[in-house]
Design a protein around this motif. Structure first.
Motif, PDB file in Angstrom:
ATOM      1  N   GLY A   1       0.911  -1.183  -0.014  1.00 43.97           N
ATOM      2  CA  GLY A   1      -0.129   0.057   0.039  1.00 43.97           C
ATOM      3  C   GLY A   1       0.910   1.451   0.023  1.00 43.97           C
ATOM      4  N   GLU A   2       0.326   2.437  -0.442  1.00 42.04           N
ATOM      5  CA  GLU A   2       1.022   3.608  -0.302  1.00 42.04           C
ATOM      6  C   GLU A   2       1.266   4.080   1.163  1.00 42.04           C
ATOM      7  OE1 GLU A   2      -0.246   6.369  -3.943  1.00 42.04           O
ATOM      8  OE2 GLU A   2      -1.977   5.242  -3.132  1.00 42.04           O
ATOM      9  N   SER A   3       2.271   4.981   1.275  1.00 36.48           N
ATOM     10  CA  SER A   3       2.664   5.257   2.539  1.00 36.48           C
ATOM     11  C   SER A   3       1.518   6.118   3.086  1.00 36.48           C
ATOM     12  CB  SER A   3       3.770   6.472   2.421  1.00 36.48           C
ATOM     13  OG  SER A   3       3.759   7.232   1.406  1.00 36.48           O
ATOM     14  N   GLY A   4       1.132   5.969   4.616  1.00 43.40           N
ATOM     15  CA  GLY A   4      -0.024   6.394   5.176  1.00 43.40           C
ATOM     16  C   GLY A   4      -1.265   5.512   4.961  1.00 43.40           C
ATOM     17  N   CYS A   5      -1.189   4.116   4.551  1.00 38.78           N
ATOM     18  CA  CYS A   5      -2.369   3.453   4.453  1.00 38.78           C
ATOM     19  C   CYS A   5      -2.594   2.684   5.619  1.00 38.78           C
ATOM     20  CB  CYS A   5      -2.203   2.607   3.234  1.00 38.78           C
ATOM     21  SG  CYS A   5      -0.957   1.249   3.335  1.00 38.78           S
TER      22      CYS A   5
ATOM     23  N   ALA B   1      -1.861  -8.831   0.511  1.00 36.05           N
ATOM     24  CA  ALA B   1      -2.693  -8.132   0.970  1.00 36.05           C
ATOM     25  C   ALA B   1      -2.793  -6.679   0.882  1.00 36.05           C
ATOM     26  CB  ALA B   1      -2.996  -8.067   2.586  1.00 36.05           C
ATOM     27  N   VAL B   2      -3.561  -5.993  -0.112  1.00 31.71           N
ATOM     28  CA  VAL B   2      -3.390  -4.630  -0.364  1.00 31.71           C
ATOM     29  C   VAL B   2      -4.289  -3.552   0.315  1.00 31.71           C
ATOM     30  CG1 VAL B   2      -3.776  -2.972  -2.417  1.00 31.71           C
ATOM     31  CG2 VAL B   2      -3.283  -5.437  -3.035  1.00 31.71           C
ATOM     32  N   MET B   3      -3.456  -2.644   0.827  1.00 31.51           N
ATOM     33  CA  MET B   3      -3.946  -1.781   2.258  1.00 31.51           C
ATOM     34  C   MET B   3      -4.346  -0.719   1.397  1.00 31.51           C
ATOM     35  SD  MET B   3      -2.568  -2.613   5.602  1.00 31.51           S
ATOM     36  CE  MET B   3      -3.656  -1.554   6.632  1.00 31.51           C
ATOM     37  N   TYR B   4      -5.613  -0.041   1.821  1.00 31.92           N
ATOM     38  CA  TYR B   4      -5.960   1.369   1.415  1.00 31.92           C
ATOM     39  C   TYR B   4      -6.556   2.120   2.609  1.00 31.92           C
ATOM     40  CZ  TYR B   4      -7.351   5.542  -1.336  1.00 31.92           C
ATOM     41  OH  TYR B   4      -7.586   6.774  -1.602  1.00 31.92           O
ATOM     42  N   LEU B   5      -5.884   2.987   3.166  1.00 35.42           N
ATOM     43  CA  LEU B   5      -6.600   3.811   4.222  1.00 35.42           C
ATOM     44  C   LEU B   5      -7.141   3.144   5.366  1.00 35.42           C
ATOM     45  CD1 LEU B   5      -8.652   6.590   2.741  1.00 35.42           C
ATOM     46  CD2 LEU B   5      -6.829   6.911   3.928  1.00 35.42           C
TER      47      LEU B   5
ATOM     48  N   TYR C   1      -8.575  -0.178  -6.981  1.00 40.50           N
ATOM     49  CA  TYR C   1      -7.205   0.388  -6.559  1.00 40.50           C
ATOM     50  C   TYR C   1      -5.739  -0.674  -6.709  1.00 40.50           C
ATOM     51  CZ  TYR C   1      -3.635   2.043  -3.092  1.00 40.50           C
ATOM     52  OH  TYR C   1      -2.541   2.582  -2.755  1.00 40.50           O
ATOM     53  N   THR C   2      -5.946  -1.920  -6.476  1.00 41.59           N
ATOM     54  CA  THR C   2      -5.040  -2.969  -7.254  1.00 41.59           C
ATOM     55  C   THR C   2      -4.788  -2.680  -8.232  1.00 41.59           C
ATOM     56  OG1 THR C   2      -6.205  -4.131  -5.358  1.00 41.59           O
ATOM     57  CG2 THR C   2      -4.319  -5.269  -6.612  1.00 41.59           C
ATOM     58  N   GLN C   3      -5.548  -2.656  -9.308  1.00 41.11           N
ATOM     59  CA  GLN C   3      -5.365  -2.326 -10.487  1.00 41.11           C
ATOM     60  C   GLN C   3      -4.465  -1.079 -10.869  1.00 41.11           C
ATOM     61  OE1 GLN C   3      -9.174  -2.366 -12.206  1.00 41.11           O
ATOM     62  NE2 GLN C   3      -9.584  -4.519 -11.850  1.00 41.11           N
TER      63      GLN C   3
END
Lengths: 691, 309
Positions: free
Chosen positions: A405-409, A582-586, A606-608
């Motif tokens: 995931g991006e930074s901050g997720c 595992a893909v994380m978002y927020l 988002y994963t895409q």
């Protein structure tokens, strides 16, 4: 074949040499660099840290410190730049040749608004009124894709995110229609989706100004998609130049082969071992005669240690390589695996047996909130932020779960919660079947030895004041291992991670980056843990070193039956190393499953987008790919959340009609299955291959 | 330990060299000592300080004069064969007095500096590492001590320890000079505890006390050493000031402080009264600070002049 620079290059660098005096002796930072850049061309310079790529760029602009000795020639449209005074160079900097730096925060002055800074950049070189310059600034900010440019021009740099700041830097760079833009690692500090945005802006800026771009980076993927021609640097010298296709598909220099072979690919289908380049780049002080790559080169012959090979054309006149074995490599058309020995692939953990293996870590509906306080004297709580907001996953023995995931997720919060072994805000963490909420202090202490961590920055994670033997035996002495056993174990650990036991008395600063990370891994293994948390273990390392560490981690996992929680923002590494991802978002997991289906048919938009933003070290595929560019940045976790939290940036949501949008706005999607081991949280999933 | 751990096959290891050196894991102390011995100036400082200390301890036995006795045949005379450093107004031997004063000042200075820096390190690091309530209480205490007028309190207390051991004086000097350093140490501890190697130790289950003494304090050793060095000078000066006003070392005992205070009035006319005690003070502080520099270089493996060990 791709044409070389046309007759009139806009920038011509010939035989550039830069030396720095130092206490240890003269540092030969750049040892003869020559290149030409044609108008409108994108010229890529690739190399690892210390290869002289940034120094050579700074030398072009005359921005090196005073003690640097620069010789050779730098010509801008036929005009010699070396030897010009600072005042004369200032006429050229910004107006003819502009620069985009790596760190956009330190490149912008914090006490002026970005509008003022762009206005200043415009007015230095042009005699225009302040109003006109302000109008131009707004126009530039609009061009680089900053929303509400008129209003945002009055904001200060700290009010912008990293990606937005880099856009401002690009706006300043193109303010005066320069002929050449030198971009020094412009996207290295950014997340991958933001990197895709910034690269797109840079491309747009180039179209608007017709400038040539000199793109300096260590990321071969960025070069593959962005550059026309490329120069590979090693130890202060170009070792291979040519069109991107030539260099990526027909590399002739063993170092280039090594770099390409050591890159994990996000679009890989099977797990192939990477081919590491053994050893470290040489010190640039008192470089011995001969080819600087010879000590690491498997194709080395006697002459390599005597004379340094010049950069000569290969079988193709526009493709040059500095190697005595160029003809041999070309004749046999060698691939990375032919040159560098791939390690024996570690035994694969049987995927089908997953259900039968014991669970090492179980995270259930984990929530971690932080209070938001206000007021300096009387601090009162005004609300709370959920950095992690209800995530569940499990890790079984012998497997690797990648957390991306991006930074901050919320990745870092998640691992801190797991490592603290404390009771979470809500939800449960259980390690080896023990719920952390019910542990006594004694039990918690006993459980700690089964879980350990490897950090990102190997310099920061090792106490600089302790020799390696003390660093490695710290955990052992905590659990009461006696002295002779400790010293035996330290030697064993050093051998295990590929270091010599003689290194035990050295201090961390005496090691190279890759070796330090090996020490960090050895420390994590000291107590024979069951679970190792890897927090970005290779992202601070150079490409050629990275592969060796990745291979080591894999080998250790297989031989010691370890489980890894692999936290990374680099999805290519995760594709290579992880079994599940595992893909994380927020603070949420939006997609979870075995790597193969998640990477091949991602279901969540988002994963895409995340996968689509990864640059591939493959020029042809890179040119043919269609990027999904996400709008905006990661929103603040403080915002009120109803419905799907990705919808503000979601391309699927944007394409929906009003009635179908209601679900996204009102209902928070839950994880729904898409395959045997593949779940995603989206109301309107459509699987798509993005490579 | 189970024997399942095998050396990795792909990476060649020079086992011969390993076996040879395996028997001696050079300890940190030995490495630091070796580095320190390489610093010539610091070594000189150490030699000078040791000589001064030895001189202060042995020197009084080389003369027949005691620091208290008076020679009624010689008032205010310059250095001679009989009185090597000359005599005072009342015929006391300056040589004997200087040595006695040097002895006292060295002990007071070193002890006070050591106690003060040690206290600052422990309190500051504890407050910084634990944070929360421990931090708040300790910092309140520090702030309280900072607003108390140290000079007045020592002056008020001094009659009550008149005639008792001078060690009380040392403790008092130390008790009022550690607060600023403690605040600096706390700040460093706050940033150090976020560093990954401290996190790693914590996640490994290392006890807080050990983390403070093994990771936090050594990583601020440069600061602590410089602080201790400055404190030696500072303590000697504080002692001088107090002694000057009659609150410190009590007559008939002397210290460099009382001697300098007595000598300043006639520094130009009768230089021997001032020169020897003043010179001893300068040499002492210089030696200590040079040693401090050398210690910092030896303890800090990142300093530029360090060679490969």
């Amino acid at each position: 074949m791709t044409q070389p620079a046309p007759s009139e290059p806009v920038l011509r660098v010939s035989n550039l040499v830069v030396d720095f005096p130092s206490e240890a002796g003269t540092v030969n930072a750049v040892r003869g660099v020559s290149y030409e850049v044609a108008p409108g061309e994108v010229f890529g310079v690739v190399g690892e840290s210390g290869s002289g790529k940034s120094v050579s760029a700074l030398a072009v602009l005359g921005l090196l410190p005073k003690q640097a000795r620069v010789s050779g020639s730098v010509q801008y449209r036929g005009r010699e730049l070396l030897g010009l005074g600072d005042a004369e160079m200032s006429e050229i900097r910004g107006l003819e040749i502009a620069m985009v730096f790596q760190d956009p925060l330190s490149a912008l002055t914090p006490v002026y608004t970005v509008g003022q800074q762009i206005v200043e950049a415009v007015r230095i070189h042009n005699d225009v009124s302040r109003d006109d310059a302000e109008a131009k600034a707004t126009e530039l900010l609009d061009l680089v894709g900053i929303p509400n440019p008129g209003e945002r021009a009055r904001s200060f740099p700290h009010e912008f995110s990293g990606g937005m700041r880099q856009r401002v830097m690009i706006a300043m760079a193109i303010a005066n229609n320069p002929d050449v833009i030198i971009a020094d690692e412009p996207t290295t500090a950014l997340d991958v989706t933001i990197q895709a945005q910034v690269l797109e802006v840079l491309e747009r800026a180039q179209e608007a100004t017709g400038a040539a771009i000199v793109m300096i980076t260590h990321d071969l993927g960025v070069i593959a998609g962005f550059a026309d021609r490329v120069m590979v640097m090693y130890a202060g010298k170009p070792v291979e130049t040519g069109s991107v296709d030539d260099v990526f598909y027909r590399p002739r220099m063993p170092y280039t082969l090594g770099l390409l072979g050591s890159l994990p690919r996000a679009d890989a289908t099977a797990r192939e071992p990477l081919t590491p380049v053994e050893g470290n780049p040489p010190s640039l002080v008192g470089l011995p005669a001969g080819c600087p790559f010879a000590p690491r080169c498997p194709l080395k012959i006697d002459v390599c240690e005597v004379t340094e090979p010049p950069l000569l054309p290969t079988d193709d006149p526009w493709h040059a390589s500095a190697c005595h074995r160029t003809a041999y490599v070309a004749e046999n058309d060698l691939k990375p695996t032919d040159v560098f020995a791939a390690p024996i692939p570690p035994p694969v953990v049987d995927e089908a047996m997953r259900e039968g293996r014991p669970v090492v870590l179980q995270v259930t509906d984990l929530v971690r909130t932080f209070p938001l306080t206000r007021g300096l004297i009387f601090r009162r709580q005004v609300g709370e932020v959920a950095a992690v907001d209800g995530i569940s996953f499990d890790i079984r023995e012998g497997e690797t779960l990648g957390l991306v995931g991006e930074s901050g997720c919320g990745k870092t919060t998640t691992i801190n919660e797991i490592l603290a072994l404390a009771k979470p805000t809500s939800g449960a963490i259980s390690v080896l079947g023990r719920d952390t909420a019910t542990l006594s202090t004694r039990e918690r202490h006993d459980l700690r030895r089964h879980i350990s961590v490897v950090f990102q920055d190997p310099m920061a994670s090792l106490d600089p004041k302790l020799p390696v033997s003390d660093i490695l035996s710290e955990g052992l002495s905590t659990y009461g291992v006696d002295k002779s056993e400790r010293s035996r174990r330290v030697r064993e650990l050093l051998q295990l991670v590929g270091l010599s036991p003689t290194h035990a008395s050295r201090y961390p600063h005496e090691f190279s980056g890759g070796q330090r990370q090996r020490v960090g891994i050895a420390r994590a293994l000291a107590l024979q843990p069951k679970l190792v948390v890897l927090d970005e273990p290779v992202s601070a390392l150079d490409v050629s070193i990275r592969a060796g560490v990745i291979n080591l981690l894999e080998q250790l996992r297989a031989t010691l039956r370890l489980s890894y929680l692999f936290v990374a923002h680099d999805l290519s590494v995760v594709r290579h190393s992880a079994d599940r991802v595992a893909v994380m978002y927020l603070g949420r997991i939006v997609e979870l499953g075995a790597v193969a289906p998640v990477f091949a048919q991602p279901a969540h938009p988002y994963t895409q987008a995340l996968l689509s933003a990864i640059p591939l070290p493959d020029p042809r595929r890179e040119r043919a790919r269609k990027r999904i560019i996400l709008q905006g940045d990661l929103p603040s976790t403080k915002e009120e959340r109803v419905g799907c939290r990705f919808r503000a940036r979601c391309p699927t949501f944007a394409a929906l009609d009003e009635t179908r949008r209601q679900a996204c706005i009102e209902v928070d999607p839950s994880l729904t299955p898409h395959g045997p081991d593949h779940v995603a949280a989206c109301h309107y999933p459509h699987e798509a291959n993005v490579f | 330990m189970p024997a399942e751990i095998q050396p990795t096959a792909s990476l060649a290891i020079e086992t011969a060299a390993a076996a040879e050196l395996a028997s001696e894991d050079i300890s940190r102390g030995r490495l630091v000592l070796r580095r320190f011995l390489r610093k010539k100036v610091a070594l000189c400082g150490l030699v000078v300080l040791v000589l001064l200390a030895a001189f202060a301890l042995i020197g009084p036995y080389l003369t027949k004069w005691d620091y208290q006795s008076t020679d009624y045949n010689s008032f205010l005379e310059g250095p001679s064969r009989d009185h090597w450093f000359g005599t005072t107004q009342i015929g006391q031997d300056v040589y004997a007095q200087t040595l006695r004063g040097l002895q006292k000042s060295l002990v007071i200075g070193l002890l006070a500096a050591f106690v003060s820096t040690g206290l600052a390190a422990v309190v500051g690091a504890t407050a910084g590492y634990f944070g929360g309530w421990a931090d708040r209480v300790l910092m309140w205490f520090v702030d309280l001590l900072l607003v108390l007028p140290a000079f007045l309190i020592i002056a008020i207390l001094s009659p009550s320890f008149r005639g008792k051991t001078w060690l009380l004086f040392v403790l008092l000097l130390a008790a009022f000079s550690w607060m600023i350093t403690a605040r600096v140490v706390r700040g460093l501890a706050l940033s150090l505890k976020e560093r990954e190697f401290v996190q790693a130790a914590r996640f490994m289950g290392v006890k807080p006390r050990k983390i403070i003494f093994r990771h936090l304090l050594p990583n601020m050793s440069s600061l602590l050493i410089i602080d201790a060095t400055l404190n030696v000078g500072g303590a000697i000066l504080a002692e001088t000031g107090l002694s000057y006003f009659g609150f410190g070392v009590q007559p008939p005992d002397v210290s460099l402080g009382t001697l300098i205070a007595d000598g300043t009035r006639s520094a130009i006319t009768f230089p021997w009264l001032f020169l020897f005690s003043g010179g001893a003070l300068i040499i002492t502080v210089l030696a200590v600070s040079v040693i401090g520099d050398g210690m910092r270089d030896a303890l800090d493996p990142n300093s530029a002049s360090t060679n490969k060990s």
